[in-house]
Every structure is written in structure tokens, then in C-alpha cells.
Write a protein that holds these residues in place. Structure first.
Motif, short mmCIF file in Angstrom:
data_model
loop_
_atom_site.label_atom_id
_atom_site.label_comp_id
_atom_site.label_asym_id
_atom_site.label_seq_id
_atom_site.Cartn_x
_atom_site.Cartn_y
_atom_site.Cartn_z
N VAL B 146 79.33 40.36 19.03
CA VAL B 146 77.99 40.72 18.57
C VAL B 146 77.14 41.06 19.79
N ARG B 147 76.40 42.16 19.70
CA ARG B 147 75.52 42.57 20.79
C ARG B 147 74.54 41.43 21.11
N PRO B 148 74.29 41.18 22.38
CA PRO B 148 73.51 40.00 22.76
C PRO B 148 72.21 39.83 21.96
N GLU B 149 71.51 40.94 21.73
CA GLU B 149 70.21 40.79 21.05
C GLU B 149 70.34 40.38 19.59
N PHE B 150 71.54 40.44 19.03
CA PHE B 150 71.72 40.05 17.63
C PHE B 150 72.48 38.75 17.47
N GLN B 151 72.89 38.16 18.60
CA GLN B 151 73.71 36.95 18.51
C GLN B 151 72.93 35.81 17.88
N GLY B 152 73.60 35.12 16.98
CA GLY B 152 72.99 33.96 16.33
C GLY B 152 71.95 34.31 15.29
N LYS B 153 71.83 35.59 14.98
CA LYS B 153 70.83 36.00 13.99
C LYS B 153 71.53 36.65 12.80
N PRO B 154 71.06 36.33 11.59
CA PRO B 154 71.57 37.09 10.46
C PRO B 154 70.89 38.47 10.43
N ILE B 155 71.44 39.39 9.65
CA ILE B 155 70.87 40.74 9.59
C ILE B 155 69.46 40.69 8.99
N LEU B 156 69.30 39.88 7.94
CA LEU B 156 68.00 39.77 7.27
C LEU B 156 67.43 38.37 7.41
N THR B 157 66.11 38.26 7.39
CA THR B 157 65.47 36.95 7.33
C THR B 157 65.55 36.43 5.89
N ALA B 158 65.28 35.14 5.75
CA ALA B 158 65.31 34.54 4.41
C ALA B 158 64.37 35.27 3.47
N GLN B 159 63.19 35.61 3.96
CA GLN B 159 62.22 36.29 3.09
C GLN B 159 62.70 37.68 2.71
N GLN B 160 63.31 38.36 3.65
CA GLN B 160 63.85 39.70 3.33
C GLN B 160 64.96 39.61 2.29
#
Lengths: 264, 172
Positions: B146-160
Motif C-alpha cells: 500500500v502506498r505510504p499515504e494510504f497505509q492503515g487507512k480504509p478507502i472510505l471513512t465511517a461516515q462516507q
């Protein structure tokens, strides 16, 4: 096809790619039909590629031709000093790359082959990946194989590289968790938003891309795809991309080299 | 990439939001890594409940109800859901270029319950199969490189996710 009334999808041309390929003549090939990326492009793009005077990739062919006979490096040689006329000496070379190099003990692709020749025989600085010179020379040499069917070796010492390439093709990577196969094996011939997906064949590289308005070497294209699925791309000319280049060339065995192809 | 490998299974990230608290994941909380507690306190597993043999996520991910209009934007935005990348959606007929990779989402709410729609957005592999091309929009871990800026993040937030589920629930 789904009908959406107001949706502008209808305006998009569905290229007539079906039946434009051929059955692979090796056992256990993953594709029923091998199809050049050209079949997945619009009439305009096809017309641009097929006319050498309109094909913008020919600027690089001409640049490459000039570099071919330009002396460079401490040995005082040009490519032509040893290889004379590229039209004869380079014919078919690109179609069998990447190829095993006994001295390097690994497969090398055309860019690497050119740079090995520069450093070892011309005693010149190797060109940087992505430099106009290296891409122009790769295009010029590649072009001498236009029409020659792709015919890479995958046996002997190439086998582990082939296997690694296949693994990389099917590995899901990036935040979007996608593999090459997800699009280019399972979903070619469909629109992915505004992009019409091809088999991801490599017979046209370096390829003039209308998006970027310049020739794009294969490993830069690999990087672009990985970047788009939010993956950390491998480096150009890395072992990983070499293995992938070999494997994808095999997926396109028998496709005629189109260098320089025109794509979107 | 060892970071992902260190996770024994894909961690399904969910934030049970305390009122007024921003989702930690959306703010870029680091992925759990080897030697650190495997799941950060703000990340908890989504509760998957099977109904008639089909997994679903009955509990909303946020207290704030999903907004279908905001969900439509999530479906269109190429940097968010980009549902149109693969699907046709007549309700978004003003948008150009609907993909053809997946089925039309017209009538999605007649084929799936809301918990199932939420499950499909969060982690479609649970409903379809691991082979599905569809990304898991609310999961971290699992995939490699995973590209560093996206590591540990889901694609969408809970609200999205909730907004998108509200939009999909309106596709009848």
C-alpha cells in the motif's frame, strides 16, 4: 448493453475487439484469445498508429536513428560502429526480449541491453531510465522488429523469473487491493469508467500515449497501473518489473511487435 | 509491507464514534504493526451477523444517519467510492462514463437488505468471494504494498460508508 437513457455512455465508442485475436498455441495459457491492445482503441487511434507520418511515436524513431550513428563514450564508438545498419542487425531483437544474459546471470530487457552495450563496449555513461535518449533508442531498436511475433524464452534459467512474473501478475496490491489480472484478464473489453480495458499486452512499447503526449516505456506504464490502485510501485528495471515484463510478453506470444504503438 | 503481513487476518476497521469524535482512521492513525498492540483502541471489528446464510452488518458505523445525497457524491468521486468506475447507476444519469465491470446498481435495495449493502461496501469478499474485483472500502490490512499515504487507512471513512449505504438503500 444496459440502456441508461440520458447517460452519455452511448456516446462512447465500443471498439470492435472481438474476434481480433488468435488462440494461444501453448498449453495452459490463461487467455482463450490473445489480442493486441490496438483492437481495444478507437478508430481514430488505430488510424493514427497505422500511418507512419501521423504516428507521433515516429519522432522518437527518428531521434533514435540519429543517436544510432552518434559517437559517444571513451571507446569512440557509436552503435553503428559494431552493429552497422539497424534495419538488418536489430531486426527481431525486441521480439525476444527480455532475454537471458549469461554474463549478468539474469534476464535483461531492451533498455538494459542498450545500456550494457553503452557501458561495456562504448565506455559511455548508461542512459537513465525514462530519459529521452534511452526511450528513443529503445523505440528505434524496437521498431526494427515491427511485425515480428513476440517469442520470449521462458524455460531453463528463465523459469524462476517467469514464475515470479506470474505471481506478480496475480498478486493483489495497494489500498484498492487489485491485481493485474483483475482488470486485464477478467475484465478486458469493458469500460472502467471512461477507460476501455485491454489485455495489458506489451507488444507496442515504448508506446506513444495520447494522455501524456510522449512515448512511455513499459516499466513506467507498470508503475502507473500500480500507482492507480494505490500501491507502492516497484522501481523501473527492478527484478520485479523484469519478471513481470517476461511473464506478460509470454501472455502475448505471437503478437506482432507494433513499436511505436499509439494508445490512449 | 511487513506491516500488513504482521496482521494475522485483515482487520476490519470500525470506529464506534463517541459523539463529536472524529474517526481516528480518517485522521490517518497508523496501521497496527508488529510489536505494537495489533489493533489500535479506535479500531474494532465490525459486527458481522448472518441472516439466512448471508452475512450483513446491521449496526450503522456512525451515530449520524447516512445522507443519501452525500452518498451520491461518494459514488461519483473518483477519489472516494468511484462506484461509477465499475457500475451503472441510472440515478446518476447526469454523470458521464459509467463502468461496465460490475452489475448495474439500479434496484440494489430490492436485491439486498441494508445490512447486506453495508457488508458489501465494507468488505464485499465476505458476500461474494475472495476472487471479486471489488475493493473492500472499510478495511485495513490484507493487501500488500500500500502506498505510504494510504497505509492503515480504509478507502472510505465511517461516515462516507453510511452515506453511501443510504444512497444505495434508495436504489429501488
Amino acid at each position: 448493453m444496459w440502456c441508461g437513457g440520458a447517460i452519455a455512455q452511448d456516446a462512447l465508442e465500443h471498439p470492435d475487439w472481438q474476434g481480433k485475436g488468435f488462440a494461444p498455441n501453448v498449453p495452459d495459457h490463461p487467455l482463450r484469445e490473445i489480442i493486441s491492445g490496438l483492437a481495444f482503441r478507437t478508430h481514430e487511434t488505430k488510424a493514427m498508429q497505422s500511418d507512419d507520418f501521423n504516428n507521433p511515436g515516429f519522432l522518437a524513431v527518428e531521434e533514435g536513428a540519429a543517436l544510432w550513428s552518434k559517437v559517444d563514450g571513451a571507446a569512440g564508438k557509436s552503435c553503428a560502429s559494431c552493429h552497422q545498419e539497424a534495419v538488418q542487425s536489430m531486426k527481431g531483437v525486441r521480439a525476444s526480449m527480455p532475454k537471458w544474459d549469461e554474463k549478468q546471470k539474469k534476464p535483461v530487457n531492451l533498455e538494459q541491453r542498450i545500456n550494457i552495450c553503452r557501458s561495456e563496449n562504448m565506455k559511455a555513461e548508461p542512459w537513465k531510465f525514462g530519459s529521452p535518449e534511452l526511450t528513443a533508442m529503445t523505440t528505434y531498436v524496437g521498431h526494427q522488429s515491427r511485425g515480428t511475433p513476440v517469442s520470449v524464452r521462458t524455460d531453463g534459467p528463465m523459469k524462476p523469473w517467469f514464475d515470479r512474473g506470474r505471481q506478480l501478475f496475480y498478486d493483489r496490491v495497494g489500498q484498492l487491493d487489485m491485481s493485474c489480472a483483475n482488470c486485464h484478464e477478467k475484465n478486458y473489453g469493458k469500460f472502467l469508467r471512461a477507460d476501455f480495458v485491454s489485455q495489458g499486452q506489451t507488444n507496442g512499447f515504448p508506446t506513444y500515449r495520447l494522455q501524456t503526449q510522449r512515448l512511455v516505456p513499459l516499466h513506467e506504464r507498470f508503475q502507473g497501473c500500480m500507482f492507480d490502485v494505490r500501491a507502492d510501485p516497484y522501481k523501473p528495471l527492478s527484478d520485479e518489473f523484469l519478471a513481470l515484463e517476461l511473464y506478460i510478453a509470454w501472455r502475448g506470444l505471437g503478437l506482432p511487435v507494433e513499436t511505436p504503438a499509439v494508445r490512449n | 509491507m511487513r506491516r500488513e503481513a504482521a496482521l494475522s487476518a485483515a482487520v476490519i476497521a470500525v470506529i464506534f464514534t463517541a459523539p463529536g469524535r472524529l474517526p481516528a482512521v480518517a485522521q490517518g492513525a497508523a496501521a497496527p504493526s508488529a510489536g505494537v498492540a495489533p489493533i489500535a483502541p479506535a479500531l474494532l471489528a465490525v459486527k458481522v451477523v448472518e441472516e439466512n446464510g448471508v452475512p450483513g452488518v446491521p449496526q450503522a458505523l456512525t451515530e449520524k444517519p447516512g445522507d443519501p445525497q452525500a452518498g451520491a457524491k461518494v459514488a461519483v468521486d473518483r477519489r472516494l467510492g468511484n462506484c461509477l468506475g465499475c457500475h451503472q447507476i441510472s440515478a446518476l444519469g447526469n454523470e458521464q462514463f459509467h463502468g461496465e465491470v460490475g452489475p448495474s446498481l439500479d434496484g440494489a435495495a430490492t436485491r439486498w437488505t441494508v445490512p447486506q449493502l453495508r457488508m458489501i461496501v465494507v468488505d464485499p469478499k465476505k458476500i461474494f468471494s475472495d476472487e471479486t474485483v471489488m475493493p473492500s472500502f472499510y478495511r485495513v490490512g490484507g493487501p500488500g504494498r500500500v502506498r505510504p499515504e494510504f497505509q492503515g487507512k480504509p478507502i472510505l471513512t465511517a461516515q462516507q460508508v453510511e452515506d453511501l449505504v443510504a444512497f444505495l438503500a434508495a436504489q429501488k
